[in-house]
Write a protein that holds these residues in place. Structure first.
Motif, PDB file in Angstrom:
ATOM      1  N   TRP A 167      -3.975  -3.696  -7.377  1.00 41.13           N
ATOM      2  CA  TRP A 167      -4.102  -5.132  -7.120  1.00 41.13           C
ATOM      3  C   TRP A 167      -5.584  -5.502  -7.190  1.00 41.13           C
ATOM      4  O   TRP A 167      -6.305  -5.449  -6.211  1.00 41.13           O
ATOM      5  CB  TRP A 167      -3.513  -5.473  -5.760  1.00 41.13           C
ATOM      6  N   GLU A 168      -6.022  -5.881  -8.387  1.00 39.89           N
ATOM      7  CA  GLU A 168      -7.428  -6.214  -8.615  1.00 39.89           C
ATOM      8  C   GLU A 168      -7.624  -7.715  -8.386  1.00 39.89           C
ATOM      9  O   GLU A 168      -7.202  -8.546  -9.189  1.00 39.89           O
ATOM     10  CB  GLU A 168      -7.837  -5.817 -10.026  1.00 39.89           C
ATOM     11  N   LYS A 169      -8.268  -8.056  -7.290  1.00 43.14           N
ATOM     12  CA  LYS A 169      -8.412  -9.452  -6.883  1.00 43.14           C
ATOM     13  C   LYS A 169      -9.124 -10.305  -7.925  1.00 43.14           C
ATOM     14  O   LYS A 169      -8.869 -11.501  -8.054  1.00 43.14           O
ATOM     15  CB  LYS A 169      -9.169  -9.525  -5.554  1.00 43.14           C
ATOM     16  N   SER A 197      -6.229   1.136  -2.193  1.00 44.93           N
ATOM     17  CA  SER A 197      -6.056  -0.287  -2.488  1.00 44.93           C
ATOM     18  C   SER A 197      -4.595  -0.705  -2.388  1.00 44.93           C
ATOM     19  O   SER A 197      -3.690   0.119  -2.238  1.00 44.93           O
ATOM     20  CB  SER A 197      -6.572  -0.588  -3.899  1.00 44.93           C
ATOM     21  N   ASN A 198      -4.374  -2.012  -2.495  1.00 44.84           N
ATOM     22  CA  ASN A 198      -3.019  -2.531  -2.632  1.00 44.84           C
ATOM     23  C   ASN A 198      -2.544  -2.320  -4.064  1.00 44.84           C
ATOM     24  O   ASN A 198      -3.354  -2.206  -4.998  1.00 44.84           O
ATOM     25  CB  ASN A 198      -2.986  -4.025  -2.298  1.00 44.84           C
ATOM     26  N   LYS A 253      -3.885 -12.795 -11.542  1.00 45.30           N
ATOM     27  CA  LYS A 253      -3.761 -14.091 -10.866  1.00 45.30           C
ATOM     28  C   LYS A 253      -2.805 -15.009 -11.608  1.00 45.30           C
ATOM     29  O   LYS A 253      -1.969 -15.688 -11.005  1.00 45.30           O
ATOM     30  CB  LYS A 253      -5.144 -14.746 -10.744  1.00 45.30           C
ATOM     31  N   PHE A 254      -2.928 -15.038 -12.929  1.00 38.27           N
ATOM     32  CA  PHE A 254      -2.056 -15.894 -13.728  1.00 38.27           C
ATOM     33  C   PHE A 254      -0.604 -15.455 -13.593  1.00 38.27           C
ATOM     34  O   PHE A 254       0.299 -16.284 -13.420  1.00 38.27           O
ATOM     35  CB  PHE A 254      -2.480 -15.853 -15.197  1.00 38.27           C
ATOM     36  N   LYS A 276       0.849  -1.188   0.000  1.00 37.51           N
ATOM     37  CA  LYS A 276       0.000   0.000   0.000  1.00 37.51           C
ATOM     38  C   LYS A 276       0.886   1.239   0.000  1.00 37.51           C
ATOM     39  O   LYS A 276       2.028   1.200   0.462  1.00 37.51           O
ATOM     40  CB  LYS A 276      -0.929   0.002   1.214  1.00 37.51           C
ATOM     41  N   ILE A 277       0.329   2.319  -0.529  1.00 34.97           N
ATOM     42  CA  ILE A 277       1.070   3.580  -0.590  1.00 34.97           C
ATOM     43  C   ILE A 277       0.449   4.571   0.387  1.00 34.97           C
ATOM     44  O   ILE A 277      -0.766   4.814   0.353  1.00 34.97           O
ATOM     45  CB  ILE A 277       1.053   4.159  -2.022  1.00 34.97           C
TER      46      ILE A 277
END
Length: 305
Positions: free
Chosen positions: A278-280, A257-258, A286-287, A201-202
């Motif tokens: 970081w879009e879950k 967000s992360n 993810k890949f 996180k920033i």
């Protein structure tokens, strides 16, 4: 990445060669000349297919290349290794002729003599792309010094998008590290080119001497690639977007967000190479994260990434 099709109508001194019509066998095409650029080669120059995994030049507009190339690379593995470090520059769209210029050297078209890029082509690409490279801490390399190339004439490769020719898509005005698609292959290119990669996180973003300064939050960080980082670097992690004080970076509009952060250490500064939210739910992310665990990055003599 934009694709460019070359026009070779200016090669008036190359008889009996019509690009687009494949000849059955180029193997003996250049055997009369194994001295080039002040250097004797152990192998005769030959024409070979541009392989699909030579990503820099596979779609450049012709299918055969001269080997050794014009940067003194004698084998295809060497060409692939050296050319790979330039692939991300194409995605930055810093100049419409970037691929034309680089491939004229890495994968030169097969003719009966080496054809170099014109000096004006080199200067145009350098003037547009060197500032982007400097963002990542890379100077314009000595091997591409424009004074080495011939002044414009009918035996060098000129700019393809000059004058009244087709106008390409304009270059993005976003900060280069912020101008990357959330695609697995893009993420992996930057992962391999970066010294470190972190999920974090920033806390704060500041401007400092023309740069943009990113101060990491103290919350737990997940290190995906440690590289040159030391534990004390992680405690007070600060990154910089070189010359990025005023260019847009949409990812930094909201800091809740992360982020996936990738960067390099240059002169004791940590420079940002790429930033993604970081879009879950992102399958591409993810890949890429899963792939990082087993992927062996190629060893580049890195010029740009």
């Amino acid at each position: 990445r934009p694709e460019y099709t070359l026009s070779f109508c200016f090669f008036v001194s190359a008889p009996a060669l019509v690009l687009g019509q494949e000849k059955k066998d180029y193997s003996l095409f250049l055997q009369h000349n194994n001295f080039h650029n002040g250097r004797f080669y152990t192998k005769q120059p030959q024409c070979v297919d541009i392989p699909a995994d030579l990503r820099l030049c596979h779609n450049v507009g012709y299918k055969k290349m001269r080997l050794p190339n014009l940067l003194d690379h004698e084998t295809m593995p060497e060409v692939k290794q050296q050319a790979g470090s330039w692939v991300p520059l194409l995605a930055k769209r810093c100049h419409a002729d970037t691929q034309v210029f680089l491939c004229s050297l890495f994968a030169p078209v097969c003719l009966d003599r080496p054809i170099y890029p014109c000096r004006s082509l080199c200067e145009a690409v350098r003037d547009s792309c060197a500032p982007v490279m400097e963002t990542y801490g890379f100077p314009w390399p000595e091997m591409l010094t424009c004074d080495k190339f011939p002044i414009d004439n009918d035996l060098c490769i000129p700019m393809q998008f000059a004058g009244n020719q087709a106008t390409p898509a304009p270059a993005s005005k976003a900060c280069p590290p912020c101008d990357n698609e959330l695609k697995a292959d893009t993420i992996m290119e930057h992962y391999c080119a970066s010294d470190f990669a972190i999920k974090m996180k920033i806390k704060e973003v500041k401007k400092e001497k023309g740069d943009r300064k990113l101060i990491a939050a103290q919350k737990k960080k997940k290190v995906l690639k440690m590289g040159v980082l030391r534990k004390k670097d992680l405690k007070k992690l600060t990154l910089y977007i070189k010359n990025g004080a005023n260019c847009p970076c949409a990812q930094l509009d909201s800091l809740g967000s992360n982020f996936l952060i990738m960067g390099r250490k240059v002169d004791q500064q940590l420079l940002l190479m790429s930033i993604h939210k970081w879009e879950k739910k992102s399958k591409e992310l993810k890949f890429a994260i899963k792939y990082m665990k087993s992927h062996q990055c190629p060893t580049y003599h890195t010029v740009f990434q």
